[in-house]
Design a protein around this motif. Structure first.
Motif, PDB file in Angstrom:
ATOM      1  N   GLY A  49       0.816  -1.218   0.000  1.00 60.86           N
ATOM      2  CA  GLY A  49       0.000   0.000   0.000  1.00 60.86           C
ATOM      3  C   GLY A  49       0.842   1.257   0.000  1.00 60.86           C
ATOM      4  N   HIS A  50       1.949   1.230  -0.734  1.00 64.30           N
ATOM      5  CA  HIS A  50       2.862   2.384  -0.825  1.00 64.30           C
ATOM      6  C   HIS A  50       3.325   2.854   0.555  1.00 64.30           C
ATOM      7  CE1 HIS A  50       1.694   2.481  -5.016  1.00 64.30           C
ATOM      8  NE2 HIS A  50       0.421   2.587  -4.653  1.00 64.30           N
ATOM      9  N   GLY A  51       3.636   1.915   1.440  1.00 63.88           N
ATOM     10  CA  GLY A  51       4.162   2.284   2.755  1.00 63.88           C
ATOM     11  C   GLY A  51       3.105   2.723   3.748  1.00 63.88           C
ATOM     12  N   ILE A  52       1.848   2.319   3.514  1.00 66.09           N
ATOM     13  CA  ILE A  52       0.718   2.739   4.353  1.00 66.09           C
ATOM     14  C   ILE A  52       0.860   2.284   5.812  1.00 66.09           C
ATOM     15  CG2 ILE A  52      -0.727   0.698   3.877  1.00 66.09           C
ATOM     16  CD1 ILE A  52      -2.071   4.284   3.991  1.00 66.09           C
ATOM     17  N   VAL A  53       1.620   1.200   6.036  1.00 64.32           N
ATOM     18  CA  VAL A  53       1.754   0.670   7.398  1.00 64.32           C
ATOM     19  C   VAL A  53       2.308   1.729   8.353  1.00 64.32           C
ATOM     20  CG1 VAL A  53       2.920  -1.078   8.813  1.00 64.32           C
ATOM     21  CG2 VAL A  53       1.949  -1.709   6.593  1.00 64.32           C
ATOM     22  N   ALA A  54       3.267   2.518   7.865  1.00 63.75           N
ATOM     23  CA  ALA A  54       3.843   3.565   8.727  1.00 63.75           C
ATOM     24  C   ALA A  54       2.808   4.632   9.075  1.00 63.75           C
ATOM     25  CB  ALA A  54       5.053   4.201   8.054  1.00 63.75           C
ATOM     26  N   ARG A  55       1.841   4.852   8.183  1.00 63.25           N
ATOM     27  CA  ARG A  55       0.769   5.809   8.502  1.00 63.25           C
ATOM     28  C   ARG A  55      -0.189   5.214   9.531  1.00 63.25           C
ATOM     29  NH1 ARG A  55      -2.342   8.082   3.686  1.00 63.25           N
ATOM     30  NH2 ARG A  55      -3.325   9.300   5.336  1.00 63.25           N
TER      31      ARG A  55
END
Length: 280
Positions: free
Chosen positions: A171-177
């Motif tokens: 998810g384009h790095g969504i985990v960090a969000r």
């Protein structure tokens, strides 16, 4: 690709508000008949983002209702909503399941002894997380003193390892969000919020995943099951050859009978699924 995201959802029977926020509600669908029926909590995906809501899993809910299951479609605060992400998204799933079980317990149609939770994609993450949440350490904001009553989870193409999901740039790095930072910045959050870190859970778990899923790779479910087995849990992994991400929530797809069977057997309904209440 399945058009499940574009189809109009079927009507629900009852909406329950489980908290004070506009996103803290659930939509229930009841089978016809007296019951008592098992209860299935359903958690939608969409990489935890407010852009996606609960409507696209309405078809899945309706399909289970025809099989004699009360389907409870949970909405929750997501990234983009006030209070969404860490820790609110997690806390909402815990709060929703508790409050709704309490609300429904006087209803004679509800069989309290048979409850399970199913989630797709990011919802699969939350479903697996919920049945492991009793193992969260006391110093985490996700810790709850109340025992979670749900001990069966089905993950459909779920994100079961948040550290791996961050590495895989899902998810384009969504985990960090979702987590408010990277695994390096918040190791404690990832320990409390990633299902693979909460193993062994001692619960019934089925992970269903398509081998051609290019949104959440099957390695997410494989790594989880491998670690769970090493630690003494006995989850079931159902790998669907050549299948992608959305077919798993589409009652019109070729793999739907496999998905339905996995759920019905966890709810003790195996063998009954040809006799939906409306045909009896």
């Amino acid at each position: 690709m399945s058009s499940i995201l574009d189809r109009t959802s079927s009507p629900f029977d009852l909406r329950i508000q489980y908290g004070g926020d506009p996103s803290q509600f659930a939509e229930l669908r009841f089978p016809s008949g007296k019951g008592p029926f098992p209860l299935l909590f359903v958690v939608h995906g969409g990489f935890w983002q407010s852009h996606y809501d609960l409507s696209h899993v309405g078809h899945l809910c309706a399909a289970f209702t025809t099989r004699g299951v009360i389907a409870c479609n949970i909405e929750y605060r997501r990234i983009g909503n006030s209070g969404g992400g860490w820790p609110g998204t997690f806390q909402d799933i815990n709060l929703a399941t508790r409050n709704i079980i309490q609300t429904l317990s006087p209803d004679p149609r509800f069989d309290l002894t048979r409850t399970a939770i199913i989630g797709h994609s990011a919802g699969g993450h939350l479903a697996l997380w919920l049945v492991g949440s009793h193992r969260i350490s006391k110093d985490s904001p996700l810790h709850s003193d109340l025992k979670q009553g749900i001990t069966s989870a089905i993950s459909l193409a779920g994100v079961s390892d948040l550290r791996l999901a961050w590495k895989q740039k899902l998810g384009h790095g969504i985990v960090a969000r979702l987590m408010g930072g990277t695994p390096e910045e918040h190791p404690d959050r990832y320990n409390a919020g990633s299902p693979i870190e909460l193993l062994p859970t001692g619960t019934n778990q089925v992970l269903v995943h398509g081998t051609n899923d290019n949104i959440v790779p099957v390695s997410q479910s494989e790594a989880y099951v491998e670690k769970a087995e090493k630690l003494g849990d006995r989850p079931t992994l159902v790998s669907l050859q050549g299948i992608g991400h959305y077919e798993l929530i589409d009652p019109e797809s070729e793999v739907w009978p496999t998905v339905a069977d996995a759920v019905l057997s966890l709810l003790g309904l195996h063998g009954h699924h040809t006799q939906s209440p409306k045909f009896q």
